[in-house]
Enzyme design. Structure first.
Site, PDB file in Angstrom:
ATOM      1  N   ALA A 157       0.881  -1.239   0.038  1.00  0.00           N
ATOM      2  CA  ALA A 157      -0.102   0.085  -0.101  1.00  0.00           C
ATOM      3  C   ALA A 157       0.883   1.037  -0.072  1.00  0.00           C
ATOM      4  O   ALA A 157       0.744   2.175  -0.705  1.00  0.00           O
ATOM      5  CB  ALA A 157      -0.911   0.087   1.423  1.00  0.00           C
ATOM      6  N   GLY A 216      -0.667 -16.500  -1.853  1.00  0.00           N
ATOM      7  CA  GLY A 216      -1.607 -17.060  -2.756  1.00  0.00           C
ATOM      8  C   GLY A 216      -1.948 -16.420  -3.992  1.00  0.00           C
ATOM      9  O   GLY A 216      -2.181 -16.975  -5.174  1.00  0.00           O
ATOM     10  N   PHE A 275      -9.850 -19.379  -5.475  1.00  0.00           N
ATOM     11  CA  PHE A 275      -9.878 -18.855  -4.134  1.00  0.00           C
ATOM     12  C   PHE A 275     -11.272 -18.855  -3.505  1.00  0.00           C
ATOM     13  O   PHE A 275     -12.204 -18.856  -4.161  1.00  0.00           O
ATOM     14  CB  PHE A 275      -9.396 -17.529  -4.086  1.00  0.00           C
ATOM     15  N   PHE A 278      11.261   4.996  12.815  1.00  0.00           N
ATOM     16  CA  PHE A 278      10.161   4.390  13.519  1.00  0.00           C
ATOM     17  C   PHE A 278       9.397   5.548  13.991  1.00  0.00           C
ATOM     18  O   PHE A 278       9.751   6.831  14.449  1.00  0.00           O
ATOM     19  CB  PHE A 278      10.434   3.783  14.781  1.00  0.00           C
ATOM     20  N   ASP A 323       0.647  -0.259  14.450  1.00  0.00           N
ATOM     21  CA  ASP A 323       0.964   1.154  14.908  1.00  0.00           C
ATOM     22  C   ASP A 323       0.254   2.273  14.315  1.00  0.00           C
ATOM     23  O   ASP A 323      -0.009   3.434  15.151  1.00  0.00           O
ATOM     24  CB  ASP A 323       2.530   1.410  14.714  1.00  0.00           C
ATOM     25  N   GLN A 376     -10.425 -11.725  11.068  1.00  0.00           N
ATOM     26  CA  GLN A 376     -10.226 -13.063  10.234  1.00  0.00           C
ATOM     27  C   GLN A 376      -9.372 -14.157  10.904  1.00  0.00           C
ATOM     28  O   GLN A 376      -8.525 -13.781  11.121  1.00  0.00           O
ATOM     29  CB  GLN A 376      -9.772 -12.639   9.007  1.00  0.00           C
ATOM     30  N   HIS A 406      -8.026 -17.579   9.606  1.00  0.00           N
ATOM     31  CA  HIS A 406      -7.739 -18.266   8.519  1.00  0.00           C
ATOM     32  C   HIS A 406      -7.836 -19.705   9.007  1.00  0.00           C
ATOM     33  O   HIS A 406      -7.316 -20.301   9.824  1.00  0.00           O
ATOM     34  CB  HIS A 406      -6.330 -18.082   7.896  1.00  0.00           C
ATOM     35  N   LEU A 459       1.162 -19.893   8.092  1.00  0.00           N
ATOM     36  CA  LEU A 459      -0.223 -19.957   7.197  1.00  0.00           C
ATOM     37  C   LEU A 459       0.306 -21.011   6.245  1.00  0.00           C
ATOM     38  O   LEU A 459       1.377 -21.058   5.390  1.00  0.00           O
ATOM     39  CB  LEU A 459      -0.150 -18.607   6.474  1.00  0.00           C
ATOM     40  N   GLU A 466      -4.513 -20.582   1.155  1.00  0.00           N
ATOM     41  CA  GLU A 466      -5.633 -21.053   0.672  1.00  0.00           C
ATOM     42  C   GLU A 466      -5.351 -21.539  -0.759  1.00  0.00           C
ATOM     43  O   GLU A 466      -6.206 -22.310  -1.525  1.00  0.00           O
ATOM     44  CB  GLU A 466      -6.591 -19.885   0.676  1.00  0.00           C
ATOM     45  N   ARG A 499     -13.867 -17.691   4.068  1.00  0.00           N
ATOM     46  CA  ARG A 499     -12.948 -18.160   5.271  1.00  0.00           C
ATOM     47  C   ARG A 499     -13.789 -18.251   6.631  1.00  0.00           C
ATOM     48  O   ARG A 499     -13.414 -19.342   7.410  1.00  0.00           O
ATOM     49  CB  ARG A 499     -11.851 -17.256   5.441  1.00  0.00           C
ATOM     50  N   HIS A 532      -5.461 -14.062  11.582  1.00  0.00           N
ATOM     51  CA  HIS A 532      -4.953 -13.696  10.298  1.00  0.00           C
ATOM     52  C   HIS A 532      -4.883 -12.077   9.787  1.00  0.00           C
ATOM     53  O   HIS A 532      -3.892 -11.884   9.129  1.00  0.00           O
ATOM     54  CB  HIS A 532      -5.530 -14.743   9.030  1.00  0.00           C
ATOM     55  N   ARG A 581     -13.042 -10.782   4.893  1.00  0.00           N
ATOM     56  CA  ARG A 581     -12.621 -10.580   3.412  1.00  0.00           C
ATOM     57  C   ARG A 581     -12.413 -11.670   2.666  1.00  0.00           C
ATOM     58  O   ARG A 581     -11.949 -12.947   3.255  1.00  0.00           O
ATOM     59  CB  ARG A 581     -10.921 -10.109   3.969  1.00  0.00           C
ATOM     60  N   GLY A 618     -10.135 -14.221   0.565  1.00  0.00           N
ATOM     61  CA  GLY A 618      -8.585 -14.402   0.232  1.00  0.00           C
ATOM     62  C   GLY A 618      -8.374 -13.730  -1.213  1.00  0.00           C
ATOM     63  O   GLY A 618      -9.212 -13.718  -2.075  1.00  0.00           O
ATOM     64  N   ASN A 671      -8.453 -10.702  -1.897  1.00  0.00           N
ATOM     65  CA  ASN A 671      -8.723  -9.141  -2.266  1.00  0.00           C
ATOM     66  C   ASN A 671      -7.987  -8.342  -1.279  1.00  0.00           C
ATOM     67  O   ASN A 671      -8.093  -7.077  -1.482  1.00  0.00           O
ATOM     68  CB  ASN A 671     -10.138  -9.109  -1.516  1.00  0.00           C
TER      69      ASN A 671
HETATM   70  C1  LIG Z   1       1.159 -15.199   5.556  1.00  0.00           C
HETATM   71  C2  LIG Z   1       0.346 -14.215   5.054  1.00  0.00           C
HETATM   72  C3  LIG Z   1      -0.273 -14.548   3.418  1.00  0.00           C
HETATM   73  C4  LIG Z   1      -1.105 -13.528   2.998  1.00  0.00           C
HETATM   74  N1  LIG Z   1      -1.283 -13.838   1.725  1.00  0.00           N
HETATM   75  C5  LIG Z   1      -2.137 -13.066   1.041  1.00  0.00           C
HETATM   76  C6  LIG Z   1      -2.409 -13.308  -0.293  1.00  0.00           C
HETATM   77  O1  LIG Z   1      -2.125 -14.498  -1.017  1.00  0.00           O
HETATM   78  N2  LIG Z   1      -3.346 -12.545  -1.112  1.00  0.00           N
HETATM   79  C7  LIG Z   1      -3.973 -11.274  -0.460  1.00  0.00           C
HETATM   80  O2  LIG Z   1      -4.559 -10.523  -0.988  1.00  0.00           O
HETATM   81  N3  LIG Z   1      -3.708 -11.160   1.016  1.00  0.00           N
HETATM   82  C8  LIG Z   1      -2.809 -11.948   1.507  1.00  0.00           C
HETATM   83  N4  LIG Z   1      -2.349 -11.841   2.807  1.00  0.00           N
HETATM   84  C9  LIG Z   1      -2.654 -10.439   3.389  1.00  0.00           C
HETATM   85  C10 LIG Z   1      -1.616  -9.214   3.107  1.00  0.00           C
HETATM   86  O3  LIG Z   1      -0.672  -9.846   2.698  1.00  0.00           O
HETATM   87  C11 LIG Z   1      -1.554  -8.019   3.820  1.00  0.00           C
HETATM   88  O4  LIG Z   1      -3.163  -7.732   4.102  1.00  0.00           O
HETATM   89  C12 LIG Z   1      -1.197  -6.802   2.852  1.00  0.00           C
HETATM   90  O5  LIG Z   1       0.105  -7.357   2.509  1.00  0.00           O
HETATM   91  C13 LIG Z   1      -0.738  -5.526   3.781  1.00  0.00           C
HETATM   92  O6  LIG Z   1      -0.067  -4.660   3.265  1.00  0.00           O
HETATM   93  P1  LIG Z   1       0.300  -3.260   3.776  1.00  0.00           P
HETATM   94  O7  LIG Z   1       1.035  -2.563   2.555  1.00  0.00           O
HETATM   95  O8  LIG Z   1      -0.952  -2.842   4.262  1.00  0.00           O
HETATM   96  O9  LIG Z   1       1.002  -3.455   5.003  1.00  0.00           O
HETATM   97  P2  LIG Z   1       2.440  -4.065   5.258  1.00  0.00           P
HETATM   98  O10 LIG Z   1       2.973  -4.994   4.021  1.00  0.00           O
HETATM   99  O11 LIG Z   1       2.264  -4.843   6.510  1.00  0.00           O
HETATM  100  O12 LIG Z   1       3.579  -2.828   5.589  1.00  0.00           O
HETATM  101  C14 LIG Z   1       3.340  -2.067   6.655  1.00  0.00           C
HETATM  102  C15 LIG Z   1       4.540  -1.052   6.731  1.00  0.00           C
HETATM  103  O13 LIG Z   1       4.492  -0.024   7.757  1.00  0.00           O
HETATM  104  C16 LIG Z   1       5.661   0.085   8.116  1.00  0.00           C
HETATM  105  N5  LIG Z   1       5.429   0.512   9.630  1.00  0.00           N
HETATM  106  C17 LIG Z   1       4.412   0.038  10.454  1.00  0.00           C
HETATM  107  N6  LIG Z   1       4.658   0.712  11.686  1.00  0.00           N
HETATM  108  C18 LIG Z   1       5.578   1.522  11.619  1.00  0.00           C
HETATM  109  C19 LIG Z   1       5.871   2.602  12.437  1.00  0.00           C
HETATM  110  N7  LIG Z   1       5.579   2.696  13.535  1.00  0.00           N
HETATM  111  N8  LIG Z   1       6.962   3.298  11.720  1.00  0.00           N
HETATM  112  C20 LIG Z   1       7.518   3.319  10.626  1.00  0.00           C
HETATM  113  N9  LIG Z   1       7.100   2.199   9.789  1.00  0.00           N
HETATM  114  C21 LIG Z   1       5.938   1.559  10.226  1.00  0.00           C
HETATM  115  C22 LIG Z   1       6.170  -1.372   8.144  1.00  0.00           C
HETATM  116  O14 LIG Z   1       7.739  -0.961   8.186  1.00  0.00           O
HETATM  117  C23 LIG Z   1       5.923  -1.630   6.673  1.00  0.00           C
HETATM  118  O15 LIG Z   1       6.889  -1.108   5.877  1.00  0.00           O
HETATM  119  C24 LIG Z   1      -1.590 -12.528   3.660  1.00  0.00           C
HETATM  120  C25 LIG Z   1      -1.092 -12.312   4.976  1.00  0.00           C
HETATM  121  C26 LIG Z   1      -0.319 -13.370   5.797  1.00  0.00           C
HETATM  122  C27 LIG Z   1      -0.025 -12.860   7.065  1.00  0.00           C
END
Ligand SMILES: Cc1cc2nc3c(=O)[nH]c(=O)nc-3n(C[C@H](O)[C@H](O)[C@H](O)COP(=O)(O)OP(=O)(O)OC[C@H]3O[C@@H](n4cnc5c(N)ncnc54)[C@H](O)[C@@H]3O)c2cc1C
Length: 560
Positions: free
Chosen positions: A14, A47, A114, A153, A208, A227, A229, A239, A242, A273, A337, A372, A374, A376
């Site tokens: 994101a 996945g 999925f 941080f 955070d 959720q 899983h 994990l 799926e 799920r 999850h 949610r 899977g 998405n």
């Molecule tokens: C094992 C596993 C498998 C998954 N597989 C899938 C899948 O196949 N398909 C799917 O759609 N979803 C999947 N998901 C869910 C999905 O991976 C996550 O919801 C998604 O990647 C989250 O992305 P994000 O960018 O929101 O956050 P993240 O990728 O978690 O990034 C968070 C960022 O915030 C930073 N951060 C946090 N706190 C601070 C702070 N205090 N100061 C500075 N930086 C900070 C971290 O350093 C990091 O860079 C899976 C989840 C898990 C656990």
């Protein structure tokens, strides 16, 4: 003090998608991340990512309907429509940037099935899709010239005159605390997984961003929707994607029975799920499990497919369950999850605080509602990351930096940190035990099945733990990579998340999606087709309702 137009907090999918979009719009962008970007938790996604591509006869409307039904009608349908409409172009975009998706026999982008979806529409890179996407986006962010503050941080957000205009950040290598001034801030800090023990999430998933935004005055929404899983390992919560069931794996109980036929006769193992997790837990509770687990049976998929498409999770099974899925079933159970709730935003990522955006797992747009689907989530990170970046960039072009932001903000945070370091050592405990007990409490009382008494017990216990937390000591008084201090600060954020999960769950007097109350087992559309929104006050969360946005799909009885 540092100055940027747009400050993105988080370098997962994101955050990096937001940074790239804002940078392409021609403004000055920076990213702050507490870990090296490609160590962000998105790296763990296995996945795949959903999109309805028309070249195979799929339609975004079908994807949207599956998502609405999957959400148990709590997802906002206007946001879901946007996500599903924009999905195809995001996949193609990632492919053009360099993601090497698996292909089918005809050479087209390959898909796998999925859960909760009537059509196979999950695009994937073996069983490490998140890693593949993250590396590609990281390359693009480096190429774009965006400044990345790696291993910095964030301690607090700066709000002046009701607008968000920066953050106070600690450089972990030196322990120095800085003010970063920005005309817009995008929170992309991921989920709250480790508020529960065990969890499929990495140790860094400590909520955070949700706590930072909540403390700054932005409300959190749908926090009760956690959720579990269906396929996680008992030993460490890891994990088993799926994708295994998407490729055709079975779930069986101790008698070798494919029990899903009794709970979801049409979709079987590929029901949504929440449905599969409840079914598994019922099998286990009624004595048809194996050592607190059910079994994931992949043997009939064959060695070739498993090695090609499920190699990573096969290894996880060997390492942590002593079971090779080529030869034997792997014991699995429901495990924490994902959080469907988060910082309330509109579909451009804007929160209730002007200048503050949120995207990805930390945000609640809400496209996932009560459950949610899977694959998405990766889609959510890209679509709403991009939209937040674009919207924030458009908003800052004619804006000046807030004049009142000075280094006084970092001085205030330094004092708070010093007060923690100065706590008397005698009798105090370290953060670790408190964190473990917090996670175990949440996992015991806020899991697949919940009830009033259990949730109230959790609330009391979390209150006691917070009192212990206020006294925890930090042995390491140094400034260089003081991880003892960082973990302690993270635990403070985790308490805000835990409290809002419990309050939201106690508030919702029905069962919907992942929130299943044994004492109120029915969905109640007449009274509860609405979001629970929580604002921070000194006395605890203040609750407001928000209606669910319905565009074309009226709530129906949900069966799979
Ligand atoms: C094992 C596993 C498998 C998954 N597989 C899938 C899948 O196949 N398909 C799917 O759609 N979803 C999947 N998901 C869910 C999905 O991976 C996550 O919801 C998604 O990647 C989250 O992305 P994000 O960018 O929101 O956050 P993240 O990728 O978690 O990034 C968070 C960022 O915030 C930073 N951060 C946090 N706190 C601070 C702070 N205090 N100061 C500075 N930086 C900070 C971290 O350093 C990091 O860079 C899976 C989840 C898990 C656990």
């Amino acid at each position: 003090m540092f100055d940027h137009d747009v400050l993105v907090i988080g370098a997962g999918l994101a955050g990096m998608r937001a940074a790239l979009a804002a940078s392409q719009a021609g403004v000055n962008v920076a990213v702050v991340t507490k870990v090296f970007p490609v160590r962000s938790h998105s790296n763990a996604a296995q996945g795949g990512i959903n999109a309805a591509l028309t070249d195979r006869g799929d339609k975004w409307e079908d994807h949207a309907y599956d998502t609405v039904k999957g959400s148990d009608y709590l997802g906002d349908q206007d946001a879901i429509e946007i996500m599903c409409k924009e999905a195809g172009s995001e996949i193609i975009n990632m492919e053009h940037m360099g993601t090497i998706f698996n292909r089918d026999a005809e050479g087209k982008l390959g898909v796998r099935a999925f859960g909760g979806q009537r059509q196979a529409r999950t695009f994937f890179v073996a069983d490490f899709t998140g890693q593949a996407l993250l590396y590609v986006l990281h390359e693009q962010v480096m190429k774009s010239g965006v400044r990345v503050y790696e291993e910095w941080f964030v301690l607090s957000l700066i709000v002046e005159g009701g607008e968000c205009c920066g953050a106070v950040v600690m450089e972990m290598k030196t322990g120095e605390v800085h003010t970063i001034r920005a005309k817009a801030v995008i929170m992309a800090t991921g989920g709250i997984g480790r508020v529960f023990e065990p969890s499929t999430n990495a140790l860094i998933c400590t909520g955070d961003g949700m706590a930072l935004a909540y403390r700054a005055g932005a409300p959190l929404m749908d926090m009760e929707m956690i959720q579990y899983h269906p396929t996680t390992l008992k030993s460490n919560g890891a994990l088993m994607s799926e994708a295994a069931r998407g490729e055709g794996a079975y779930l069986i109980n101790k008698d070798g029975d494919r029990f899903m036929k009794r709970y979801a006769p049409n979709m079987m193992e590929l029901a949504s799920r929440d449905v599969v997790s409840r079914s598994e837990q019922t099998e286990i509770n009624e004595g048809r499990g194996v050592n607190g687990c059910v079994l994931l049976d992949c043997r009939h998929l064959g060695e070739k497919l498993i090695k090609e498409k499920l190699g990573q999770i096969r290894q996880l099974g060997i390492d942590f369950a002593n079971a090779d899925m080529i030869k034997e079933p792997v014991p699995v159970r429901p495990g924490m999850h994902y959080v469907m709730g988060g910082i309330r935003t509109n579909y451009d990522g804007l929160t209730s605080i002007p200048g503050l955006y949120a995207a990805g797992e930390t945000a609640c747009v809400s496209v996932h509602g009560g459950n949610r689907l899977g694959a998405n989530s990766l889609l959510d990170t890209l679509v709403f990351g991009k939209r937040s970046g674009q919207h924030a960039a458009a908003g800052v072009k004619s804006k000046q930096h807030a004049a009142g932001v000075t280094d006084a903000y970092s001085e205030a945070e330094k004092k708070k940190i010093q007060a923690i370091l100065d706590r008397p050592a005698d009798g105090g405990e370290l953060f670790g035990k408190v964190r473990q007990e917090l996670g175990e409490t949440m996992n015991k009382y806020l899991a697949v099945f919940r009830d009033q008494q259990g949730m109230e017990t959790a609330q009391r216990k979390v209150k006691e733990l917070r009192m212990r937390y206020e006294k925890v000591i930090v042995h390491d008084k140094g400034r260089t990579f003081n991880t003892n201090l960082i973990f302690t600060l993270e635990l403070g954020f985790m308490f805000d998340c835990a409290e809002t999960v419990i309050v939201g769950a106690l508030e919702r007097k029905e069962s919907r999606g992942a929130h299943t109350r044994t004492d109120m087992p029915k969905r109640d559309d007449a009274n509860w087709l609405k979001h629970v929104v929580q604002f921070r006050t000194p006395e605890g969360p203040r609750i407001e309702d928000q209606p669910v946005k319905i565009t074309q799909w009226q709530p129906q009885v949900r069966s799979y």
